[in-house]
Design a protein around this motif. Structure first.
Motif, short mmCIF file in Angstrom:
data_model
loop_
_atom_site.label_atom_id
_atom_site.label_comp_id
_atom_site.label_asym_id
_atom_site.label_seq_id
_atom_site.Cartn_x
_atom_site.Cartn_y
_atom_site.Cartn_z
N ALA A 7 0.84 -1.41 -2.96
CA ALA A 7 -0.42 -0.84 -3.46
C ALA A 7 -1.38 -1.98 -3.71
O ALA A 7 -1.02 -2.98 -4.33
CB ALA A 7 -0.17 -0.06 -4.74
N ALA A 8 -2.59 -1.87 -3.19
CA ALA A 8 -3.60 -2.92 -3.38
C ALA A 8 -4.80 -2.31 -4.08
O ALA A 8 -5.22 -1.20 -3.78
CB ALA A 8 -4.01 -3.49 -2.03
N HIS A 41 -11.80 -7.79 -0.74
CA HIS A 41 -11.09 -8.58 -1.75
C HIS A 41 -10.20 -7.64 -2.53
O HIS A 41 -10.67 -6.62 -3.05
CB HIS A 41 -12.10 -9.29 -2.66
N VAL A 42 -8.91 -7.99 -2.61
CA VAL A 42 -7.94 -7.10 -3.26
C VAL A 42 -7.07 -7.87 -4.25
O VAL A 42 -7.03 -9.09 -4.26
CB VAL A 42 -7.03 -6.41 -2.22
N THR A 43 -6.37 -7.09 -5.06
CA THR A 43 -5.34 -7.60 -5.97
C THR A 43 -4.04 -6.94 -5.56
O THR A 43 -3.97 -5.72 -5.41
CB THR A 43 -5.69 -7.24 -7.42
N LEU A 44 -3.00 -7.76 -5.37
CA LEU A 44 -1.69 -7.26 -4.92
C LEU A 44 -0.63 -7.52 -5.98
O LEU A 44 -0.73 -8.51 -6.72
CB LEU A 44 -1.30 -7.95 -3.62
N ASP A 63 -1.80 0.38 0.61
CA ASP A 63 -2.49 1.56 0.12
C ASP A 63 -3.69 1.05 -0.69
O ASP A 63 -3.54 0.58 -1.82
CB ASP A 63 -1.56 2.40 -0.76
N ILE A 64 -4.88 1.11 -0.09
CA ILE A 64 -6.10 0.62 -0.73
C ILE A 64 -6.97 1.82 -1.09
O ILE A 64 -7.61 2.41 -0.22
CB ILE A 64 -6.88 -0.34 0.20
N ASP A 65 -6.96 2.18 -2.35
CA ASP A 65 -7.74 3.32 -2.84
C ASP A 65 -7.50 4.58 -2.00
O ASP A 65 -8.44 5.26 -1.59
CB ASP A 65 -9.24 2.99 -2.88
#
Length: 195
Positions: A7-8, A41-44, A63-65
């Motif tokens: 999940a990101a 830009h994401v947080t993992l 899974d980005i949003d």
């Protein structure tokens, strides 16, 4: 080829302070780019990502949003002393798309009897493969080889669907004869006797 689901979360804060804050929460800042899209830009999740990256050329299902994207690691930055993940760059891929990646070379078998050494000239081979069927490694047999033998990139058996992107004439592995040195004490005694 293993596919790992993560999940990101899209992130909106940037800079050193924001990155430190993310890492304190046991998460890793990252950037996803490719296919002509704007970088995201994401947080993992830190621990899950660390485990996933233990597999060479892992395919990440993100899974980005609520939107599912496939990506492969392009660049991973680790802390030089403690080894934790600092930042990761991910490249978007699509099912069926061909990508060029570096695949580790592993050896199997025993050399011919005698004092021989195996020199891995190339530790990885550049291979083009489908993004969802990236090999984790290629195996080279060194069974019965003697000094002077070498294995070229064109001689390496690749998994089905993979093609060589490295120079076919490049030497991957060569077998050398072990060099025996005289013990230092015997050499010094021989020199002393001559004097």
């Amino acid at each position: 080829m293993s596919e790992v689901k993560l999940a990101a979360d899209v992130r909106t804060s940037f800079g050193k302070g924001a990155a430190r804050s993310i890492r304190r929460e046991n998460k890793v800042p990252g950037v996803i780019y490719g296919h002509g899209t704007e970088p995201v830009h994401v947080t993992l999740p830190g621990h899950e990502l660390l485990l996933a990256l233990r597999t060479p050329n892992v395919l990440l299902s993100l899974d980005i949003d609520g939107k599912n994207e496939l990506a492969i690691p392009k660049a991973v930055q680790r802390d030089a002393i403690k080894g934790y993940l600092v930042h990761v760059d991910l490249l978007l891929v699509k099912r069926g798309e061909k990508v060029t990646i570096e695949v580790p070379v592993e050896t199997e078998g025993d050399l011919a009897p005698g004092s021989f050494l195996v020199e891995n000239v190339l530790n990885t081979l550049s291979v083009e493969a489908e993004a969802t069927h990236i090999p984790t490694a290629v195996t080279v047999s060194i069974e019965g080889l003697e000094a002077g033998a070498s294995i070229h990139a064109k001689d390496v058996k690749l998994p089905a669907g993979a093609t060589l992107a490295t120079d076919p004439e490049a030497v991957v592995i060569q077998i050398l004869a072990a060099q025996a040195e005289e013990p230092a004490a015997e050499t010094e005694a021989a020199e002393g006797a001559e004097a």
